[in-house]
Structures are given as C-alpha cells and as structure tokens.
Scaffold this motif. Structure first.
Motif, short mmCIF file in Angstrom:
data_model
loop_
_atom_site.label_atom_id
_atom_site.label_comp_id
_atom_site.label_asym_id
_atom_site.label_seq_id
_atom_site.Cartn_x
_atom_site.Cartn_y
_atom_site.Cartn_z
N VAL A 4 0.86 -1.17 0.00
CA VAL A 4 0.00 0.00 0.00
C VAL A 4 0.90 1.23 0.00
O VAL A 4 1.82 1.34 0.82
N GLN A 5 0.64 2.14 -0.90
CA GLN A 5 1.55 3.26 -1.17
C GLN A 5 0.75 4.56 -1.33
O GLN A 5 -0.43 4.53 -1.65
N PHE A 6 1.42 5.69 -1.10
CA PHE A 6 0.81 6.98 -1.45
C PHE A 6 1.82 7.80 -2.24
O PHE A 6 3.01 7.84 -1.93
N ALA A 7 1.32 8.44 -3.30
CA ALA A 7 2.18 9.21 -4.19
C ALA A 7 2.16 10.70 -3.88
O ALA A 7 3.03 11.45 -4.36
N ASP A 8 1.17 11.15 -3.11
CA ASP A 8 1.06 12.55 -2.71
C ASP A 8 0.62 12.62 -1.27
O ASP A 8 -0.06 11.72 -0.77
N TYR A 9 0.98 13.69 -0.57
CA TYR A 9 0.45 13.92 0.76
C TYR A 9 -1.05 14.18 0.67
O TYR A 9 -1.54 14.74 -0.31
N TRP A 44 -0.14 8.05 9.76
CA TRP A 44 -1.00 9.05 9.12
C TRP A 44 -0.43 10.46 9.22
O TRP A 44 -0.70 11.31 8.37
N LYS A 45 0.38 10.73 10.24
CA LYS A 45 1.03 12.04 10.32
C LYS A 45 2.00 12.23 9.15
O LYS A 45 2.09 13.31 8.56
N LEU A 46 2.73 11.18 8.81
CA LEU A 46 3.63 11.25 7.65
C LEU A 46 2.85 11.34 6.35
O LEU A 46 3.16 12.14 5.47
N ARG A 47 1.79 10.53 6.23
CA ARG A 47 0.98 10.53 5.01
C ARG A 47 0.29 11.86 4.76
O ARG A 47 0.18 12.33 3.63
N SER A 48 -0.16 12.50 5.81
CA SER A 48 -0.91 13.75 5.67
C SER A 48 -0.02 14.93 5.29
O SER A 48 -0.53 15.96 4.83
N GLY A 49 1.28 14.79 5.51
CA GLY A 49 2.18 15.91 5.28
C GLY A 49 2.43 16.74 6.53
O GLY A 49 3.18 17.71 6.48
N ALA A 50 1.82 16.37 7.65
CA ALA A 50 1.99 17.13 8.88
C ALA A 50 3.44 17.13 9.36
O ALA A 50 3.85 18.03 10.10
N MET A 51 4.21 16.12 8.94
CA MET A 51 5.60 16.00 9.39
C MET A 51 6.60 16.39 8.30
O MET A 51 7.80 16.17 8.46
N ARG A 52 6.13 16.96 7.22
CA ARG A 52 7.02 17.16 6.08
C ARG A 52 8.18 18.11 6.37
O ARG A 52 9.23 18.01 5.73
N GLN A 53 8.00 19.03 7.32
CA GLN A 53 9.09 19.95 7.64
C GLN A 53 10.22 19.28 8.41
O GLN A 53 11.38 19.67 8.27
N VAL A 54 9.89 18.29 9.21
CA VAL A 54 10.92 17.61 10.02
C VAL A 54 11.27 16.24 9.48
O VAL A 54 12.35 15.71 9.76
N ALA A 55 10.37 15.63 8.73
CA ALA A 55 10.61 14.29 8.19
C ALA A 55 10.05 14.19 6.78
O ALA A 55 9.08 13.47 6.53
N LEU A 57 9.39 13.07 3.03
CA LEU A 57 9.43 11.75 2.42
C LEU A 57 9.79 11.86 0.94
O LEU A 57 9.44 12.83 0.27
N ALA A 58 10.46 10.84 0.44
CA ALA A 58 10.65 10.69 -1.01
C ALA A 58 9.43 9.93 -1.53
O ALA A 58 9.27 8.74 -1.26
N LEU A 59 8.56 10.63 -2.22
CA LEU A 59 7.33 10.03 -2.71
C LEU A 59 7.53 9.39 -4.07
O LEU A 59 8.35 9.87 -4.87
N PRO A 60 6.82 8.29 -4.38
CA PRO A 60 5.81 7.62 -3.55
C PRO A 60 6.44 6.89 -2.36
O PRO A 60 7.61 6.51 -2.41
N ALA A 61 5.65 6.70 -1.31
CA ALA A 61 6.13 6.07 -0.09
C ALA A 61 5.16 5.02 0.40
O ALA A 61 3.95 5.12 0.20
N ILE A 62 5.72 4.00 1.05
CA ILE A 62 4.94 2.94 1.67
C ILE A 62 5.03 3.12 3.18
O ILE A 62 6.13 3.17 3.73
N PHE A 90 10.90 -3.99 14.06
CA PHE A 90 10.85 -2.74 13.31
C PHE A 90 11.30 -2.94 11.87
O PHE A 90 12.45 -3.34 11.62
N ALA A 91 10.42 -2.65 10.93
CA ALA A 91 10.81 -2.65 9.53
C ALA A 91 11.71 -1.44 9.27
O ALA A 91 11.56 -0.39 9.88
N THR A 92 12.66 -1.61 8.35
CA THR A 92 13.50 -0.47 7.97
C THR A 92 12.71 0.54 7.16
O THR A 92 13.21 1.61 6.83
N GLY A 93 11.50 0.23 6.86
CA GLY A 93 10.59 1.06 6.07
C GLY A 93 9.65 0.17 5.30
O GLY A 93 9.83 -1.05 5.23
#
Length: 302
Positions: A4-9, A44-55, A57-62, A90-93
C-alpha cells in the motif's frame, strides 16, 4: 509484491494498493514474509504531510514500521535466527507490504497472535524509553495521561511490573478496562488535579503524557515540577519546561525481548482494538486519526 503506497500527501484516500519490487535482506538484516502490520499515529502524520518539515518523504512512499512475520532471508552477520522463525520488530521502512526488511526484532512467543505481535514494536520501545527516562521504579506513583491507548496501556503494565502504582486518565467507557490491567482510572479534563490528589494523597512521583491534548500544566502542578513530567506528543512541552522524547536520544530496542518474555509469563497483554485487511489500510488510518482507540489497530497481510 503487493503493498500500500501513497504518491502525494493528503487524506486517507491517497493510499493505494500497488505492485512493487520485493526488498531483500542486507548485512545485519532479515527479511520476513509479513503476516500483520501495526498502524501507528506516525503513519497518518507522515501521510498527511503534517511531518514534512521535520521528516520529508521521497514520494511515492509505503507507510509502516511495525511488522510480524516469518523469516525467509537472513543477511550476512545475523546469528540466532533462521528461515521459518516467527518474529516481530521494526521494519527499515515500507511495512504495509507482503515482505519487509528488519534490523531490530525479537522472537514471537507461540502464544502471541500475529496481530498482537505486530502492534507491539513502537509502543513497547516508546513505553520502556519513557519509563527509563522518568526513572519509574518500585514504590513510585506514576500518572499516565492517555492510559487506554497503545503506549499508555503498555507503559502502565510495564510500570506495574516494576512495582509502581499507576493512575491513568481515560474516557469513562475505558475505566473498567484499565482497572482490569491494574491501573487506577480517572477522567481527563477540568478538575484533574483535584481528582488525582484524592486518588494519590501522598503525591505523584512522575507523569507521562501520551495524549498531547493540553494536560501539561495540570501534570506539572500534580508532580510539583516539570522535571518529573515527560510527553511524547505535546508540541507545547518547551513552553512548560517539560521534556519531550522522540527517540532521538536513543532507542530502547531491548523492549521487544522484554514484552515477549512478559507475554509468555502472562504478565503483559496488548489488546487489539480492530483488524483490517491490507486493502483497507485507509480505513484503519482514518480510525487511528480519530483517536479514542483502546489498544492497537492492525492490518492483516497473510
């Protein structure tokens, strides 16, 4: 493999089932055929873009970090585990997938379900790290704000194992449940200071905030000092002189073996609030984002 992946926040609807290349174990790593994946607020914080300033992502992301599965590849330098072993960690991602690579993991007890195992890594590591940072030990009184969530439930049970008395805030619907795991419940919101003082007339030694919903002033007043309050989620921590932990100071990966051992001894249990098929990851994240989940949400993969 399926993932399951997302290509945009964006909202949960940006999550899409896709086919992507399988990952493989490198040195110091193992690969597992995933049986279940834990859903965490960070997903969901990463998916929503709420963390984009501190974390960013290289999109698309799983999404996904917590997995449980069967080992099918062992990288160079890894000992003590082999193909066919059941583990969680813990998965590496890229955890929302049929295969995942792990570096930190523990053996899954035979009596532990795949779903419970998949819900454990983040909450166990976070709980142990917080209890250690606070110095919770035998004879102490600990107050947990948000005691019925994954981290709160885990921290409460582990603090009890350490010999502490645990008080916890939760909605009234969860009070009987908390009593069942040895936590003295109270309601959150106005009047918290007085309610806690009635329950613990000799005082509270430490307070852990897992909810991040404005309770820090009360927790400081209850403990008498911000030095004995710790939060994992309130962005106003600095304003009140309270420590906030994100794991940057070091991770407590030994927590995986600790909760596995306690689970085998029937001294620890993490409830699974609800399970979803991998295709319904968006629904699971939406429920997580709404809050008020007792225990963990988990995706079934196989």
């Amino acid at each position: 493999m399926k993932a399951v992946q997302f290509a945009d926040y964006g909202g949960p609807d940006v999550l899409r089932p896709v086919q992507v290349p399988e990952p493989h174990a490198g040195p110091g790593q193992i690969r597992v055929a995933v049986r279940a994946v834990g859903v965490n607020p960070m997903d969901w914080k990463l998916r929503s873009g709420a963390m984009r300033q501190v974390a960013p992502l290289a999109l698309p992301a799983i999404p996904g970090s917590d997995v449980a599965g069967v080992v099918d590849e062992v990288g160079a330098g890894v000992t003590g585990v082999g193909a066919g072993d059941e583990v969680f960690g813990f998965a590496t991602g890229d955890g929302y997938a049929e295969y995942a690579v792990l570096e930190h993991f523990a053996a899954k007890p035979p009596t532990m379900s795949w779903e419970e195992a998949a819900g454990l890594p983040v909450v166990a590591e976070t709980a142990v790290r917080c209890l250690d940072l606070l110095g919770v030990r035998e004879g102490h009184v600990l107050l947990i704000n948000g005691a019925s969530g994954g981290v709160g439930l885990t921290a409460g049970q582990l603090a009890r194992v350490r010999g502490a008395t645990v008080l916890g805030t939760a909605s009234p619907a969860n009070h009987d449940f908390l009593r069942g795991v040895g936590v003295v419940p109270t309601s959150y919101g106005p009047g918290l200071v007085d309610r806690v003082r009635e329950l613990a007339p000799d005082g509270v030694d430490e307070a852990l905030d897992t909810a991040g919903k404005g309770a820090l002033p009360d927790l400081v007043e209850i403990t008498g000092t911000p030095d004995r309050v710790l939060t994992i989620s309130d962005p106003d921590a600095q304003r009140y002189g309270v420590r906030m932990t994100s794991g940057a100071e070091g991770r407590s990966y030994q927590a995986l073996d600790e909760v596995a051992r306690l689970s085998e001894a029937d001294a620890f249990h993490l409830p699974v609030a609800r399970t979803f098929d991998l295709d319904h990851a968006a629904e699971a994240q939406e429920l997580s984002q709404g809050g008020h989940v007792r225990g963990k949400l988990v995706l079934r993969v196989a």
